[in-house]
Design a protein around this motif. Structure first.
Motif, short mmCIF file in Angstrom:
data_model
loop_
_atom_site.label_atom_id
_atom_site.label_comp_id
_atom_site.label_asym_id
_atom_site.label_seq_id
_atom_site.Cartn_x
_atom_site.Cartn_y
_atom_site.Cartn_z
N GLU A 52 58.09 35.78 28.87
CA GLU A 52 58.57 37.06 29.39
C GLU A 52 58.96 36.94 30.86
O GLU A 52 59.92 37.56 31.31
N LYS A 53 58.20 36.11 31.60
CA LYS A 53 58.48 35.92 33.02
C LYS A 53 59.68 34.99 33.23
O LYS A 53 60.43 35.14 34.20
N TYR A 54 59.82 34.00 32.32
CA TYR A 54 60.93 33.05 32.42
C TYR A 54 61.74 33.15 31.11
O TYR A 54 61.65 32.26 30.24
N PRO A 55 62.53 34.20 30.95
CA PRO A 55 63.22 34.44 29.67
C PRO A 55 64.25 33.37 29.32
O PRO A 55 64.60 33.22 28.14
N GLN A 56 64.74 32.63 30.30
CA GLN A 56 65.76 31.61 30.04
C GLN A 56 65.15 30.25 29.70
O GLN A 56 65.89 29.31 29.43
N ARG A 57 63.84 30.15 29.72
CA ARG A 57 63.19 28.86 29.49
C ARG A 57 62.50 28.82 28.13
O ARG A 57 62.13 29.86 27.56
N GLU A 58 62.27 27.62 27.62
CA GLU A 58 61.66 27.44 26.31
C GLU A 58 60.33 26.68 26.45
O GLU A 58 60.26 25.64 27.10
N ILE A 59 59.31 27.24 25.83
CA ILE A 59 58.00 26.59 25.80
C ILE A 59 57.68 26.27 24.35
O ILE A 59 57.64 27.17 23.50
N VAL A 60 57.46 25.00 24.04
CA VAL A 60 57.18 24.57 22.68
C VAL A 60 55.68 24.30 22.55
O VAL A 60 55.12 23.48 23.30
N LEU A 61 55.03 25.00 21.62
CA LEU A 61 53.59 24.82 21.38
C LEU A 61 53.38 24.05 20.09
O LEU A 61 53.83 24.47 19.02
N GLN A 62 52.70 22.92 20.21
CA GLN A 62 52.44 22.08 19.04
C GLN A 62 50.94 21.91 18.85
O GLN A 62 50.20 21.79 19.82
N GLY A 63 50.50 21.90 17.59
CA GLY A 63 49.08 21.70 17.33
C GLY A 63 48.58 22.67 16.29
O GLY A 63 49.35 23.29 15.55
N SER A 64 47.29 22.83 16.23
CA SER A 64 46.68 23.73 15.25
C SER A 64 45.44 24.37 15.85
O SER A 64 45.01 24.04 16.96
N SER A 65 44.85 25.29 15.11
CA SER A 65 43.69 26.02 15.56
C SER A 65 42.54 25.07 15.91
O SER A 65 42.27 24.10 15.19
N HIS A 66 41.88 25.35 17.04
CA HIS A 66 40.75 24.52 17.45
C HIS A 66 39.76 25.40 18.23
O HIS A 66 40.08 25.92 19.30
N MET A 67 38.56 25.58 17.70
CA MET A 67 37.54 26.42 18.33
C MET A 67 36.83 25.64 19.44
O MET A 67 36.44 24.49 19.24
N VAL A 68 36.65 26.29 20.58
CA VAL A 68 35.91 25.69 21.69
C VAL A 68 34.94 26.72 22.26
O VAL A 68 35.07 27.93 22.00
N GLU A 69 33.96 26.23 23.01
CA GLU A 69 33.04 27.12 23.73
C GLU A 69 33.24 26.86 25.22
O GLU A 69 32.84 25.82 25.73
N ALA A 70 33.86 27.81 25.89
CA ALA A 70 34.19 27.65 27.30
C ALA A 70 34.43 29.03 27.90
O ALA A 70 34.30 30.05 27.22
N ASP A 71 34.78 29.04 29.20
CA ASP A 71 35.11 30.29 29.88
C ASP A 71 36.58 30.60 29.61
O ASP A 71 37.48 29.94 30.14
N ARG A 72 36.82 31.60 28.77
CA ARG A 72 38.18 31.89 28.32
C ARG A 72 39.09 32.30 29.48
O ARG A 72 40.25 31.87 29.56
N THR A 73 38.57 33.11 30.39
CA THR A 73 39.38 33.60 31.51
C THR A 73 39.81 32.45 32.41
O THR A 73 40.98 32.36 32.81
N LEU A 74 38.87 31.53 32.71
CA LEU A 74 39.21 30.42 33.59
C LEU A 74 40.16 29.44 32.91
O LEU A 74 41.07 28.89 33.56
N LEU A 75 39.98 29.21 31.62
CA LEU A 75 40.90 28.30 30.92
C LEU A 75 42.29 28.90 30.81
O LEU A 75 43.29 28.17 30.79
N GLU A 76 42.38 30.21 30.73
CA GLU A 76 43.70 30.86 30.74
C GLU A 76 44.41 30.58 32.07
O GLU A 76 45.62 30.32 32.10
N ILE A 77 43.64 30.61 33.17
CA ILE A 77 44.21 30.28 34.49
C ILE A 77 44.69 28.83 34.51
O ILE A 77 45.76 28.53 35.04
N VAL A 78 43.91 27.92 33.91
CA VAL A 78 44.29 26.50 33.86
C VAL A 78 45.61 26.33 33.13
O VAL A 78 46.56 25.69 33.63
N LEU A 79 45.69 26.89 31.91
CA LEU A 79 46.91 26.73 31.11
C LEU A 79 48.11 27.37 31.80
O LEU A 79 49.21 26.80 31.82
N LYS A 80 47.90 28.55 32.37
CA LYS A 80 49.02 29.25 33.03
C LYS A 80 49.51 28.44 34.22
O LYS A 80 50.72 28.32 34.45
#
Length: 340
Positions: A222-250
């Motif tokens: 939404e922030k970069y409408p002209q760009r393409e992000i390809v997500l590859q993989g499958s579901s994987h459960m983890v136990e971590a700090d969701r908010t902080l990992l969102e910052i990492v990925l972003k």
């Protein structure tokens, strides 16, 4: 003539000579009175004077040796701050001077340790001051552009009342977006301050890493409408700090979008996450530096929002017991990855 206190040897010799003269005169008189034969009396007096002379000479040598030891100790005391070491092999004439020497060694060692502690403290203080100056410089650099944009658009709207409605909407949208950018910069500063002060703590929970990556992907598209992000993989459960990992990925994905023009690929393989781009790449000399706070490469201007983006990523991953791995080649692209 200005009065000068005598040296140790001078004081001892003055007392001994005075005592020797009076004592020698007294006993010489007695010998002269009680010995009738003059030759024997003068011989006895001569032997007495010789004995006194030998005695005074022996005392004089001992006093000079003690005086030299006092001078040595005094030299150490006078230059305590400059003295690098004391002669540990020095042998003193008396036990008292030996004890003084040993205590002096302890004092010097203690002073040197305090000086080392002081130097380390001063070095840390200089580093903190330099980092504070870097932070102020980084804040000024990052905030200048959005603030200038807000002021420019606002001034235009205020001065020109005839601006078409569509253009007004565009300017207001620019003002809003720059305001959002400033808010994001402030949030990043607050988060970094928590890491610096040790206040940052983990709040772990179980969640699907693939789902989180999808949410971050949608937000950035939404922030970069002209760009393409390809997500590859499958579901994987983890136990971590969701908010902080969102910052990492972003942070990692947005960096890839900023410094590349092609698609950005995000792969998730059993807890191993990689963000791959085909952008500018990073030189081998800069790879170990880009995660340092406030670091800016002179080649590609890796500003990372005040130079804190990758540094925050590194600290968050350290809290999770893992580390950021970087593989890059200039003009070919970079891969940022970590494993949970």
């Amino acid at each position: 003539m200005i009065f000068r206190r005598p040296h140790f040897t001078e004081y001892i010799m003055a007392r001994l000579v005075t005592l020797g003269v009076f004592t020698g005169f007294f006993f010489s008189t007695l010998l002269y009175i009680f010995i009738p034969e003059t030759d024997i009396a003068f011989s006895a007096i001569a032997l007495l004077i010789a004995g006194f002379t030998i005695f005074i000479y022996a005392i004089n040598r001992g006093a000079r040796r003690m005086q030299n030891e006092l001078r040595l100790i005094n030299k150490y005391l006078e230059n305590l701050e400059k003295t690098e070491k004391i002669d540990y092999k020095a042998h003193f004439f008396t036990q008292e001077f030996e004890d003084i020497n040993q205590n002096l060694i302890k004092v010097l060692d203690s002073a040197k340790k305090r000086e080392e502690i002081k130097q380390r403290y001063n070095a840390k203080l200089k580093l903190k001051n330099r980092q504070r100056a870097d932070m102020i410089s980084a804040i000024a650099h990052e905030f200048r552009n959005p603030i200038a944009s807000i002021m420019g658009y606002a001034q235009t709207l205020e001065e020109d009342k005839e601006i078409p409605h569509a253009l007004q909407e565009k300017f207001l949208n620019k003002i809003y977006n720059n305001g959002v950018k400033i808010e994001a910069l402030l949030s990043r500063l607050v988060l970094w301050n928590k890491f610096e002060s040790g206040e940052a703590t983990l709040h772990p929970s179980q969640f699907d890493l693939y789902t989180l990556a999808q949410e971050v992907k949608t937000s950035l598209e939404e922030k970069y409408p002209q760009r393409e992000i390809v997500l590859q993989g499958s579901s994987h459960m983890v136990e971590a700090d969701r908010t902080l990992l969102e910052i990492v990925l972003k942070n990692l994905i947005e960096n890839a979008l900023k410094y590349s023009k092609d698609e950005v690929v995000v792969t998730i393989d059993k807890g191993h996450i990689s963000v791959i781009d085909k952008g500018l790449g990073i030189s081998s000399s800069d790879i170990n530096k880009v995660t340092k706070k406030f670091y800016r490469s002179g080649t590609h201007s890796w500003d990372n929002s005040m130079g804190l983006g990758l540094s925050i990523v590194k600290r968050i991953l350290e809290l999770h017991g893992t580390e950021l791995e970087i593989q890059s080649e200039e003009e070919k692209g970079s891969t940022f990855s970590f494993t949970l």
